[in-house]
Design an enzyme around this catalytic site. Structure first.
Site, PDB file in Angstrom:
ATOM      1  N   ASP A 354     -16.921  11.430   5.786  1.00 39.07           N
ATOM      2  CA  ASP A 354     -17.115  12.930   5.852  1.00 39.07           C
ATOM      3  C   ASP A 354     -15.801  13.471   5.390  1.00 39.07           C
ATOM      4  O   ASP A 354     -14.718  13.013   5.534  1.00 39.07           O
ATOM      5  CB  ASP A 354     -17.538  13.317   7.073  1.00 39.07           C
ATOM      6  CG  ASP A 354     -16.422  12.973   8.260  1.00 39.07           C
ATOM      7  OD1 ASP A 354     -16.074  12.075   8.264  1.00 39.07           O
ATOM      8  OD2 ASP A 354     -16.122  13.843   8.953  1.00 39.07           O
ATOM      9  N   GLU A 355     -15.871  14.781   4.881  1.00 35.86           N
ATOM     10  CA  GLU A 355     -14.771  15.588   4.584  1.00 35.86           C
ATOM     11  C   GLU A 355     -13.737  15.063   3.963  1.00 35.86           C
ATOM     12  O   GLU A 355     -12.418  15.206   4.451  1.00 35.86           O
ATOM     13  CB  GLU A 355     -14.336  16.235   5.871  1.00 35.86           C
ATOM     14  CG  GLU A 355     -15.350  17.194   6.530  1.00 35.86           C
ATOM     15  CD  GLU A 355     -15.033  17.694   7.838  1.00 35.86           C
ATOM     16  OE1 GLU A 355     -15.138  18.729   8.386  1.00 35.86           O
ATOM     17  OE2 GLU A 355     -14.456  16.825   8.539  1.00 35.86           O
ATOM     18  N   ALA A 356     -13.639  14.246   2.790  1.00 34.78           N
ATOM     19  CA  ALA A 356     -12.660  13.321   2.098  1.00 34.78           C
ATOM     20  C   ALA A 356     -12.239  14.426   1.079  1.00 34.78           C
ATOM     21  O   ALA A 356     -12.238  13.927   0.292  1.00 34.78           O
ATOM     22  CB  ALA A 356     -13.302  11.950   1.546  1.00 34.78           C
TER      23      ALA A 356
END
Ligand code: TNX
Length: 547
Positions: A354-356
Site C-alpha cells: 500500500d501507499e508506495a
C-alpha cells in the site's frame, strides 16, 4: 483517556459483581440498576440473542440449567463406549469451556469421556451441512449438546453457549446465577471463510500479553484470522536471524519516540500457538516496498544511495521505498520471507504493497512481480493491499481498503482482477477501519476516511459492496486496527468495541439476518459482558445500552 478508564471500569465491574453476590433481592436490585426488566432477567436469553447472529434458530422445550453436579462430556473420534479416544483438540475445547464456567458458577464441572445423557456434551460427529467451522446446539431440560465435525466448530459453539448465559458468567469470582440456557435447536455456520482482524504492532509496539488479550476478544465473536502488521516506517517487530539489526535497531522505537520493541521468534511462536488454540490463524505482514523506513534505517546497503536514514517516529506515510533496481533488495526479501514462512503454520503471508508513493509505478509492478513468486516458493499464498492488483498473479489475494473517495479507476482495477480470479478480503476504510474516529468528539483515532459510526461499520453488504465483483470472489472481511494514536490495550478496546462485533457478524451471519435495528439491541446486551471482562468500550449513542 483509556489508560485511566480501563482500571476504573474493572473496578466498577468488580464492585457491581460484589453487590450482586448476596442471593435474592440484592440480585434483583443489581439487575434493576442495569436497566433490565427483572422478569426478563430471570428468563434465559433467547437463542438468537448472540453475536454473530446464528444462521438458524428454533426455540422449543424447557431450558437447561447448570448445577453443582453438571458434567462436561466429550465424545467422538475412534473407538466405542467408555474406551474411545477423544482427540486432543476436542478435549482442549472442553477444558476451555470448563475454565470459562468454573469461576463464576463455583461448580466443579469435571470433563469426562463417560457416556451419559445429561450435562453439557461436546460431540465430534460428521453431520451434513456444518462445514469446517459450523456446529449445532441442542438444548433441553436434560442436556446442552454441541455437535460439530471439527474442533473449530465446537470452539465457535462454545462462544455461543457462553453468550447465551448471563454476562456474570464472565466474572472470575462466584456469582449467584441461575445459569440457564433457553431450550431449542441452533444450527450455525459461517458465511465467509476469512473473518479477520488486523493489529498494527509497528506504529506502537504491543507486547505478547496485549496481543493475547486482543485474540480473546476476537475469539468471542468467531473471528478466525489475526493479521499482524509487523513492519512499517516506525518499527520492525519480528526477529530475523539473517538480518538481526531489523529488530534490534529497526524495532527500537515507535510513534512518539518510545522504546518500541520486537517479538523474538519464540514470542511469535507463542502468539501463533495461543491464536491456534482459539482457532485463529495468524497472517504475518511485512509491508513492502513502501512503509520500510525501519528496515532502511537498519541496513545502509538496502538504500539506493547506500546511506541509512534515521529512525522515524512521526505518522506520515509514503516517504520510504525499498530500492527496486538493487539486487541486494531481493536477498533481503528472500531471507525475510523464508524465515517468516518457516515460523508461520497458516497458509498466508501478507506483503503489504500500500501507499508506495515513493516508488514509481513501473518499479512497483516490477517489484511485486518478482516478490510474489518468492512467497509461493516458500509455500505460502500471498496477500497484498489492493494496489497489488496492478501486478496481478494467480492465487494472490487482494485486500481492499478503499473508501467512498477511492477513484473509479482504482475500483475498476480491483473488480477486473476479481473477475479474473483474484480473491478479495474486504476492509473498506470508511466501514471496517477500527482506527477511524466514531465522530468528531472521539479522543483517539484518525479521520482521513471520515467518521465511522457503529451503524456505518455494520450497515453494508460484503457481497454487493464493490461494483463488478462477483460474489464468489469475496473471501471474507477484515477489521484493521492501525495504531498511530493507540498505545494501550484499553485504547485498542475503546476503538474496537462496539464496532468489531459488527464486522464479525458481517463475516459470519447469513445476509438474511442483517438488520441494524435488531442488531443494535443485541449489541447493547454485550456491554454487561464487557464490563465483567474489564474491557473498555465506546458508549455509542446509536446503541440502547442497558442502565
Ligand atoms: C492507511 S490502509 C494505511 C496505513 C495507516 C492507515 C491509518 C493502508 C493499507 N495503509 O499505513 O496506518 O491508513 O488509518
Amino acid at each position: 483517556m483509556g489508560r485511566r478508564l480501563g482500571p476504573l471500569l474493572v473496578l466498577c465491574a468488580a464492585l457491581l459483581a460484589a453487590t450482586a453476590l448476596p442471593a435474592g433481592p440484592a440480585t434483583a436490585t443489581a439487575r434493576d440498576r442495569a436497566g433490565q426488566d427483572p422478569a426478563a432477567a430471570r428468563s434465559p436469553r433467547p437463542l438468537d440473542q448472540v453475536i454473530p447472529a446464528p444462521a438458524s434458530v428454533r426455540a422449543h422445550g424447557k431450558p437447561y440449567t447448570l448445577t453443582p453436579r453438571t458434567v462436561i462430556r466429550v465424545s467422538g473420534g475412534s473407538g466405542h463406549g467408555a474406551r474411545h479416544r477423544v482427540p486432543e483438540d476436542i478435549r482442549r475445547v472442553a477444558g476451555q469451556l470448563a475454565d470459562l464456567l468454573r469461576p463464576a458458577t463455583g461448580y466443579r464441572l469435571p470433563v469426562t469421556t463417560r457416556p451419559g445423557r445429561d450435562g453439557i456434551h461436546l460431540r465430534l460427529a460428521a453431520e451434513r451441512g456444518l462445514g469446517r467451522e459450523g456446529y449445532r446446539l441442542q438444548v433441553s431440560e436434560r442436556a446442552a449438546v454441541l455437535t460439530a465435525g471439527e474442533a473449530a466448530g465446537l470452539f465457535h459453539g462454545v462462544q455461543t453457549l457462553r453468550q447465551l448465559l448471563p454476562a456474570a458468567i464472565e466474572a472470575r469470582t462466584p456469582q449467584p446465577g441461575p445459569w440457564r440456557i433457553a431450550g431449542g435447536t441452533l444450527t450455525d455456520r459461517p458465511r465467509y471463510a476469512y473473518r479477520g482482524a488486523m493489529l498494527d504492532v509497528a506504529r506502537h509496539f504491543f507486547p505478547v500479553d496485549a496481543v493475547k488479550r486482543y485474540i480473546d476478544q476476537l475469539a468471542l465473536y468467531k473471528i478466525n484470522t489475526l493479521h499482524l502488521h509487523l513492519s512499517d516506517d516506525q518499527g520492525w517487530r519480528i526477529a530475523v536471524d539473517s538480518w538481526p539489526r531489523l529488530a534490534t535497531h529497526g524495532g527500537s522505537t515507535q510513534v512518539g519516540g518510545g522504546p518500541g520493541g520486537h517479538y523474538t521468534k519464540d514470542d511469535y511462536r507463542e502468539i501463533v500457538r495461543y491464536a491456534a488454540a482459539r482457532h485463529l490463524t495468524v497472517v504475518p505482514e511485512i509491508d513492502m516496498p513502501g512503509h520500510t523506513n525501519a528496515a532502511l534505517a537498519s541496513y545502509a546497503e538496502l538504500n539506493c544511495d547506500g546511506k541509512a536514514p534515521p529512525l522515524y517516529t512521526g505518522t506520515e506515510v509514503g516517504f520510504s521505498s525499498l530500492c527496486v533496481p538493487l539486487e541486494r533488495t531481493y536477498d533481503f526479501v528472500d531471507d525475510v520471507i523464508r524465515e517468516l514462512a518457516a515460523l508461520t503454520p497458516g497458509p498466508y503471508l501478507h506483503i503489504g504493497g500500500d501507499e508506495a508513493h515513493s516508488t514509481s509505478h513501473d518499479d512497483y509492478v516490477a517489484f511485486m512481480k518478482r516478490v510474489q513468486p518468492v512467497v509461493a516458493e516458500y509455500g505460502k499464498t500471498a496477500i497484498g493491499w489492493h494496489q497489488i492488483t496492478a501486478a496481478p498473479r494467480r492465487g494472490t489475494i487482494a485486500q481492499y481498503w478503499g473508501y467512498d473517495r477511492t477513484g473509479a479507476e482504482e475500483r475498476a482495477q480491483v473488480a477486473a482482477a476479481a473477475r479474473n480470479g483474484t480473491k478479495l478480503v474486504l476492509s473498506p476504510a470508511d466501514r471496517s477501519y477500527l482506527d477511524m474516529k466514531y465522530d468528531k468528539d472521539t479522543p483517539l483515532g484518525l479521520s482521513w476516511a471520515g467518521y465511522v459510526s457503529t451503524q456505518r461499520s455494520y450497515d453494508w453488504n460484503p457481497a454487493t459492496y464493490l461494483e463488478g465483483v462477483p460474489e464468489e470472489a469475496v473471501l471474507g472481511v477484515e477489521a484493521p486496527l492501525w495504531t498511530e494514536t493507540l498505545a494501550t490495550s484499553a485504547q485498542l478496546q475503546y476503538m474496537a468495541l462496539p464496532r468489531l462485533p459488527g464486522i464479525a457478524e458481517l463475516g459470519w451471519s447469513p445476509a438474511a439476518t442483517h438488520d441494524w435495528d435488531r442488531y443494535r439491541h443485541r449489541l447493547a446486551q454485550q456491554a454487561p459482558r464487557w464490563d465483567a471482562l474489564g474491557l473498555d468500550y465506546y458508549r455509542s449513542p446509536q446503541v440502547p445500552w442497558p442502565r
